[in-house]
Scaffold this active site. Structure first.
Site, PDB file in Angstrom:
ATOM      1  N   TYR A 159     -29.864 -13.356   2.193  1.00 61.62           N
ATOM      2  CA  TYR A 159     -30.142 -14.865   2.143  1.00 61.62           C
ATOM      3  C   TYR A 159     -30.510 -15.128   3.428  1.00 61.62           C
ATOM      4  CZ  TYR A 159     -29.512 -19.948   0.906  1.00 61.62           C
ATOM      5  OH  TYR A 159     -29.684 -20.894   1.115  1.00 61.62           O
ATOM      6  N   LYS A 197     -33.245 -13.170  -0.770  1.00 56.88           N
ATOM      7  CA  LYS A 197     -33.748 -14.797  -1.021  1.00 56.88           C
ATOM      8  C   LYS A 197     -34.288 -15.165   0.216  1.00 56.88           C
ATOM      9  CE  LYS A 197     -31.174 -19.234  -1.973  1.00 56.88           C
ATOM     10  NZ  LYS A 197     -32.337 -20.117  -1.394  1.00 56.88           N
TER      11      LYS A 197
END
Lengths: 306, 306, 306, 306
Positions: free
Chosen positions: A143, A173
């Protein structure tokens, strides 16, 4: 593991964490929350205990309870539940990763530690590896959100030979606006990876660059509209996709001028959805009621059909 | 509470956390560590589980064990032990604050939460208040270190009417280089407050501005020299104070050119002191041996008497 | 050249450029300006066409006219006039440097070019060298102000072997808050160099670190008070020096809260001095009258004796 | 004016300024340069004296000579020549704007002044207005490049009611990566405006967001390839557009790892084109030969057809 067969794509809602008015986690709202996402927003995957979920303001015990409840209530209603297990402390992350594996999560995600910042791609990759290694059967996502973490290591560097170190690696992400780095991630991605974009207000740009899906907080309340953006894009109707993107931008520009932070975002979700998400937790402060109402009103004027 | 009667002044060492070579906390080294500080460096107060102590890489259980051991071993050897209890998560901070009160700490300190950043002085002050309120008899210090946290709220603003909200407020560890903000803190400080400076390489500047003391990592291995700097300053011998400050700067400039981070700093302390502090914990990476040796050599050439 | 014999020390006012209400340079005010500085503020050296003087908003012809007038009117009234000749364009800087030599300036100063930023200390030093070499008999000063230029090359690096390249090098105007870098400049300075400090609100810190003098905009209207600060410091009376420094900080903190930029600063000088300095030039915008009056009022309440 | 009828679209090359080996401007190369762009790169419009052209390192006289030569040699070969006339000094900008009108430029562009930074959208708009007003018949473009100028005023704010103030306003060169701001510019643009994108390595993203064209330095040597990207995009072939974009990214990623600045970029253009562009001017330093060669080699391996 079956989860390995399903590539994460489409719209993923980064969920808020419901609190009681006293500031304790309120898991009783989670069932209704999932129903709302599924039925009203057309959302089929969620990313829980992330930034939007105020995970860094939760303790380990709370994060476990929440992960359990999200996974439990999502059964049969959501396609995938990704549990974010990143912490400043590696040990805490590992504890949460082990727990996620037991809880039936479909994947875990880890943010870059941001108090002590990794001084190289290798240091960051090693940290991620140490977390993933305690839950080796769970799909693993990195992330990236440099505006929040201050960790500006290009994702392209983090991904170098990452499957050698993290066999369960399945994607990223990417919540940043350096689309050269993003494009290179797409370009070098493996077929079983998901390169997901996280800056909702410029999703269309990332789709053009080849994004496989999107994870964001605004999909909690704009998922139904953004689904149309994605369909239009897939059908080659850029004019329509752009029209919807510009509406999102108009709303978010308006919100930013009013003052837009996680507290406002959460209250806006409560206003739009009717769910009782409660206040945020300190250091995030509650949103002045008038502000959320004003932004919700703008929402309804921009998206009158909903 | 008797601690309230003793103003924290002089040099305070921000301690490293000893680890085993396997990366677990190593409390067996703490007794020797305290003896070293007291006997070789002339240090009489310590600030534990802070940034230097890698607190954000420790879990709550580890921080408790460490706090207990530091307090226990410091008895009769240290004047004051300040336990840093700041966390990203307010609940964790409160748990550690309660524990510090039970453990016999002489004070607690809290850093600004830095993942979600307080959006105003008031939000930050409220967060600090919520921590302090569970340990109301312990002297409370705010720990300001904007280069690490990214929280740039002027301390002067944080301190506005702070005693109304936090009656146990006793001072600030100011680790920043905005000396107007620092000077205004000194100017408006109450007699029972301690305005302590934390950027070791420019301590003399802060002393001129009225600092009551200093907290820093280099005092672990340069305390004996910096004590002379402080004495010279108090005696009005600025030439001598400056000479020592310039030597510190020469060493730290050299270290920075070599690459100086918490891992290097920790290894340098091991080299100079002979203590076994072990490696840092991820995401901080171990220091290349040659680098620590080279800086230690520089240390001995600059401060030959020690 | 005789100027070489006189080391620049003490307080140096960085002058504002007087404009007519139509926005043209107004050299008719310069004589009165110099008299004001000499008689009311006790200032004996000036730094003209610098940042405070809006030099980057002036064209080359205007800068020449101003330099001539400042030098002419300063005769017999000022000890030294330093003309800032830095520009984004090396050729312009050289033209101004040649002109300064003809005009009888006592020295020239050059800021780091900031549109294209030098990528190393060597690139910056080479740029400075190219300017200095067309006026080799004029004392040369490097002007460091990273908050404005974004050029963060440590001054210590710029100064490495600088006299080999720039034999006329005589010092630095250091307008930054990294006092390790500043201290190292003092530590390595030659006896004929002047290491001057430029962040007025923390001058005392720099004096402790060994500053030889100070250059700043607030000395235009607070020179008389800051002279007392410097005398107190030289006499070892740190309490008195600190008292004055804290008053300056109180005023500047107040001003910053009101909104303080070059336009406000200029109008404040007009209010305090009674000189007609006119508006600033775009992109700096004129100060709302009420704001300058409010700050001037604060000035008079903090420094009632003047 | 006829120019007003022609909307600026497609690829626009931001030209380098040719220098002699002695560092003087070399206008004798400009004719060949234009032929190269037209014949080998398929470029039909140029943006001269901009950032790539090192305008801030040129004096006013040099900028005039260059503007004249570019306009003269472009006759019959280029569709439009936009002359950048932005300077730190408003007077210099006005002088260049007047000159551009006499020279037959098809439009002028102005960058935000970056030494003194406008403190609001209004201050910036007023500065732009003052330049445009001396050349009211020339199409006017605002040039936004916050990574270089540090001026982060959202373009959307700058454009508010801009035609009321600047009737000749015709568009923006948007060299930034905030695509919400960019998208809102497109969304609110008038039919006769050109919203042009300037971050070459993510052009495709901006096209998806509705960019009307692109201005950049890499089109000097990659124009022929990027034309294919644009055609593919217009034909709805995103796969092909993406393939070319990824190749550009691969080249620029490689270049960045080697060290890529304006000096390297200029030398790369010399290597690829065979033109004699000479060195850059200080403070930009010449590129090590090996570096440009290595990047040129990478260029030829990525784009073998050329």
């Amino acid at each position: 593991a079956p989860a390995f067969a399903r590539k994460l794509t489409g719209l993923v809602a980064a969920t808020f964490t419901p609190f009681t008015t006293q500031g304790e986690i309120n898991i009783t709202e989670i069932g209704r929350y999932i129903d709302y996402l599924a039925e009203k927003q057309g959302i089929s995957s969620i990313f829980v205990n992330g930034t939007t979920g105020e995970s860094m303001s939760l303790n380990v015990a709370e994060r476990k309870i929440l992960a359990e409840e999200w996974c439990e209530k999502a059964k049969g209603k959501m396609d995938q539940v990704i549990v974010h297990v990143g912490c400043m402390c590696l040990k805490d992350s590992q504890e949460l990763a082990r727990h996620a594996a037991q809880t039936g999560a479909d994947g875990i995600a880890v943010i870059a530690p941001s108090f002590f910042k990794p001084n190289s791609a290798e240091a960051l990759r090693t940290f991620l590896h140490e977390v993933s290694s305690v839950a080796p059967t769970l799909p693993f996502y990195y992330y990236h959100i440099p505006a929040v973490t201050g960790v500006n290591v290009p994702v392209t560097s983090v991904l170098e030979n990452i499957e050698e170190l993290i066999p369960s690696f399945r994607g990223v992400k990417f919540t940043g606006i350096d689309l050269m780095d993003f494009g290179q991630c797409v370009s070098y991605s493996q077929p079983h990876w998901s390169v997901l974009y996280g800056v909702d207000e410029q999703l269309l740009a990332a789709l053009a660059m080849g994004a496989h899906g999107a994870v964001g907080s605004t999909y909690n309340y704009m998922g139904c509209h953004v689904s149309k953006l994605m369909s239009a894009f897939e059908n080659g109707d850029l004019i329509q996709a752009r029209t919807i993107q510009f509406k999102m931008q108009e709303l978010l520009s308006y919100a930013k001028k009013q003052g837009f932070d996680l507290g406002v975002n959460k209250q806006l979700m409560s206003e739009v959805s009717g769910l009782c998400l409660g206040p945020p937790r300190l250091p995030v402060v509650p949103c002045p009621t008038a502000r959320a109402l004003s932004i919700a009103q703008k929402y309804h004027s921009i998206f009158p059909e909903h």
